[in-house]
Motif scaffolding. Structure first.
Motif, short mmCIF file in Angstrom:
data_model
loop_
_atom_site.label_atom_id
_atom_site.label_comp_id
_atom_site.label_asym_id
_atom_site.label_seq_id
_atom_site.Cartn_x
_atom_site.Cartn_y
_atom_site.Cartn_z
N GLU A 214 65.43 10.46 -45.14
CA GLU A 214 65.73 11.42 -45.73
C GLU A 214 66.83 11.25 -46.80
O GLU A 214 66.89 12.57 -47.48
N GLY A 215 68.01 10.45 -46.94
CA GLY A 215 68.99 10.62 -47.47
C GLY A 215 70.17 11.46 -47.26
O GLY A 215 71.25 11.67 -47.61
N VAL A 216 70.02 12.11 -45.82
CA VAL A 216 70.81 12.66 -45.20
C VAL A 216 71.96 11.77 -44.48
O VAL A 216 72.04 11.71 -42.94
N GLN A 217 73.83 12.24 -44.96
CA GLN A 217 74.00 11.29 -43.62
C GLN A 217 74.71 12.44 -42.42
O GLN A 217 74.68 13.66 -42.98
N THR A 218 74.92 11.92 -41.84
CA THR A 218 75.80 13.17 -40.20
C THR A 218 77.35 12.59 -40.26
O THR A 218 77.90 11.17 -40.06
N VAL A 219 77.17 13.64 -40.33
CA VAL A 219 78.92 13.32 -39.74
C VAL A 219 79.06 13.91 -37.99
O VAL A 219 78.85 15.52 -38.51
N CYS A 220 79.95 13.73 -37.32
CA CYS A 220 79.75 14.33 -35.91
C CYS A 220 81.11 14.27 -34.88
O CYS A 220 81.56 13.42 -35.21
N VAL A 221 81.85 15.29 -34.45
CA VAL A 221 83.12 15.64 -34.64
C VAL A 221 82.73 15.80 -33.10
O VAL A 221 82.07 16.70 -32.29
N THR A 222 83.12 14.85 -32.47
CA THR A 222 82.45 14.63 -30.36
C THR A 222 83.49 15.52 -29.91
O THR A 222 83.14 15.28 -28.54
N GLY A 223 84.54 15.65 -30.09
CA GLY A 223 85.55 16.50 -29.21
C GLY A 223 86.96 14.99 -28.57
O GLY A 223 86.64 13.93 -29.02
N PRO A 224 88.18 15.69 -28.53
CA PRO A 224 89.37 14.44 -27.88
C PRO A 224 88.80 14.23 -26.60
O PRO A 224 90.04 13.02 -26.81
N GLY A 225 87.77 13.93 -26.05
CA GLY A 225 87.73 12.70 -24.45
C GLY A 225 87.39 10.96 -25.20
O GLY A 225 87.59 10.40 -25.15
N HIS A 226 87.02 11.40 -26.96
CA HIS A 226 86.20 9.91 -27.72
C HIS A 226 87.97 9.59 -28.04
O HIS A 226 87.55 10.39 -29.48
N SER A 227 87.93 8.05 -28.13
CA SER A 227 89.43 8.14 -28.59
C SER A 227 89.27 7.67 -30.11
O SER A 227 90.52 7.15 -30.64
N GLN A 228 88.27 7.45 -30.66
CA GLN A 228 87.90 5.96 -32.30
C GLN A 228 86.93 6.34 -32.92
O GLN A 228 85.98 7.58 -32.61
N ARG A 229 87.80 6.78 -33.65
CA ARG A 229 86.03 7.17 -35.00
C ARG A 229 84.98 5.94 -35.03
O ARG A 229 85.60 4.31 -35.17
N GLU A 230 83.97 6.26 -35.67
CA GLU A 230 82.91 5.20 -35.75
C GLU A 230 82.99 5.63 -37.21
O GLU A 230 82.08 6.56 -37.45
N ASP A 231 81.83 4.26 -37.62
CA ASP A 231 81.36 4.48 -38.86
C ASP A 231 80.65 3.26 -38.61
O ASP A 231 80.19 2.75 -38.30
N ALA A 232 79.10 3.85 -39.41
CA ALA A 232 78.16 3.25 -39.25
C ALA A 232 77.40 3.77 -40.66
O ALA A 232 77.58 4.21 -41.55
N GLU A 233 76.36 2.12 -41.21
CA GLU A 233 74.70 2.98 -42.14
C GLU A 233 73.42 2.19 -42.07
O GLU A 233 73.60 1.18 -40.30
N SER A 234 72.98 3.20 -41.80
CA SER A 234 72.15 2.82 -41.62
C SER A 234 70.84 2.94 -43.10
O SER A 234 70.87 3.30 -43.69
N ALA A 235 69.65 2.75 -42.80
CA ALA A 235 68.72 2.04 -43.34
C ALA A 235 68.18 3.78 -44.24
O ALA A 235 67.59 3.92 -43.55
N GLY A 236 68.05 3.60 -45.33
CA GLY A 236 67.62 4.82 -45.68
C GLY A 236 66.72 4.41 -47.00
O GLY A 236 66.33 3.64 -46.98
N ALA A 237 65.94 5.63 -47.64
CA ALA A 237 64.46 5.48 -48.47
C ALA A 237 65.14 4.32 -49.56
O ALA A 237 65.82 4.81 -50.32
N GLY A 239 65.95 1.63 -49.97
CA GLY A 239 65.53 0.45 -49.57
C GLY A 239 68.12 0.35 -50.00
O GLY A 239 68.76 -0.45 -49.01
N ARG A 240 68.21 1.61 -49.45
CA ARG A 240 69.84 2.25 -50.00
C ARG A 240 70.26 2.80 -48.87
O ARG A 240 69.54 3.39 -47.51
N THR A 241 71.51 2.56 -48.43
CA THR A 241 72.63 2.13 -46.66
C THR A 241 72.73 4.01 -47.20
O THR A 241 72.89 4.41 -48.37
N VAL A 242 73.16 4.70 -45.79
CA VAL A 242 72.97 5.93 -45.46
C VAL A 242 74.57 6.06 -44.44
O VAL A 242 74.04 5.50 -43.60
N ARG A 243 75.25 6.52 -44.03
CA ARG A 243 76.47 6.58 -43.82
C ARG A 243 76.82 7.27 -42.60
O ARG A 243 76.07 8.82 -42.81
#
Length: 374
Positions: A214-237, A239-243
């Protein structure tokens, strides 16, 4: 200049308002000592406030489980000893508690030393510590509309959650650049509170592709038990990628909320107060095991006031569809934002600081409640 002892440890929902009040009192020429827990989240939140005096208090939260209850009783005994020593050393003019296991022992110690006590409860169902401490408090701050038997009009003040002054919207383009997001796309922000929420983290991971489509980016704050930032890209409408971005912790929530189009979150009072201040609509998923089911009460009030919707955790399977529908309805998002602006007409932080100063300066004349802006 007055000296305040603020008991506010255990969760972000207790510590953040304690810091907010300490900052306001500091700006007025007063000093504060803040009592926090030994939890990791307290240490992390305190890192950017080195100018304040923090003392880590022993103790553990209440539990009905026999082993954990024994740990709670032992912890409270240690906490009371610690609190009595701290009151003698700090010699505060007033003790202010924000709930949690740090509040009860400090209230007892203050009363024994003849120091006036005030307590603040931001949840719409007061917790055990506040219910206990209210009986010995000169002032009890409860959310608007919340009543509690045994608290007389001389002590009761209806006021919301104090929010740190740093919560001011910043330019969305600048905020998005800070987190590697496209300011031209909508952002769904998922929050689990200061401790994180496993169910919401799992839901967010499973829904990234649907939102990207749907062209919507997702940001999730997972909590202090998770040690590293994770970035990814998914297929959007088209052919554009969405972060998508998964963060273990964020110490600049004002900027992160400035990015958000819609939030999916637990229903802690602190989070709700920040959503209101930042005018960000939300779908709230109350934690089903919260004490006295207080998050359900918080979420229902938020919904009734027109800030968003409530979704029970048992219906998480429907949450992705509902979030997509809300994100696609700009008129509804604007209505939610306008309702949140209406809810933020008062300034709880200034009101509480004014009242605390009156309690210290003129204790015999401080039993008439000043009016809030209607």
């Amino acid at each position: 200049m007055s000296r305040f002892l603020i008991a506010c440890g255990g969760t972000g929902g207790h510590l953040a308002p304690g810091i907010a009040v300490a900052e306001e009192l500091e700006a007025r020429g007063h000093s504060s000592c803040l009592l926090i827990s030994t939890k990791q989240i307290d240490s992390r939140l305190c890192e950017k406030y080195e100018r304040f005096e923090f003392r880590r208090m022993p103790g553990a939260g209440f539990s009905a489980h026999p082993l954990r209850f024994a740990r709670f009783v032992a912890g409270q005994a240690k906490a009371l000893t610690f609190a009595r020593r701290t009151v003698r050393e700090v010699r505060p003019d007033l003790v202010l508690g924000f709930g949690g296991f740090t509040t009860a022992a400090v209230a007892l110690a203050a009363r024994g030393a003849g120091v006036p006590v005030a307590v603040h409860e931001a949840n719409r169902v007061p917790g055990r510590a506040v219910r206990f401490a209210a009986s010995m408090a000169r002032r009890v701050y409860l959310p608007p509309g919340v009543q509690r038997s045994g608290i007389g009009p001389a002590a009761l003040r209806h006021v919301g959650m104090p929010v740190r002054r740093e919560f001011v919207r910043v330019a969305r383009a600048r905020a998005c650049a800070q987190f590697g997001l496209d300011p031209e796309r909508k952002v769904l922000l998922v929050l689990g509170g200061s401790q994180g929420a496993g169910a919401l983290n799992e839901w967010a991971r499973g829904s990234v592709a649907a939102f990207a489509a749907e062209g919507v980016q997702t940001v999730c704050v997972t909590g202090p038990g998770h040690s590293q930032r994770e970035d990814a890209e998914s297929a959007g409408a088209g052919g554009r990628t969405v972060r998508s971005v998964f963060l273990p912790f964020c110490d600049d929530m004002a900027s992160l909320l400035s990015c958000a189009t819609l939030v999916v979150s637990r229903a802690g009072a602190g989070t709700i107060a920040e959503l209101i201040r930042m005018r960000v609509p939300a779908l709230l998923v109350p934690y089903p095991h919260a004490a006295d089911n207080h998050q359900e009460a918080n979420a229902r009030f938020f919904e009734q006031q027109g800030g968003g919707f409530t979704v029970a955790q048992e219906f998480l399977g429907d949450l992705t569809r509902e979030a997509i529908e809300v994100l696609g309805n700009d008129w509804l998002l604007a209505q939610f934002a306008g309702n949140l602006q209406r809810l933020d007409r008062n300034d709880p932080l200034a009101y509480i600081a004014d009242d605390l100063e009156r309690l210290v300066r003129e204790p015999s004349k401080s039993d008439v409640a000043p009016a809030l802006v209607p």
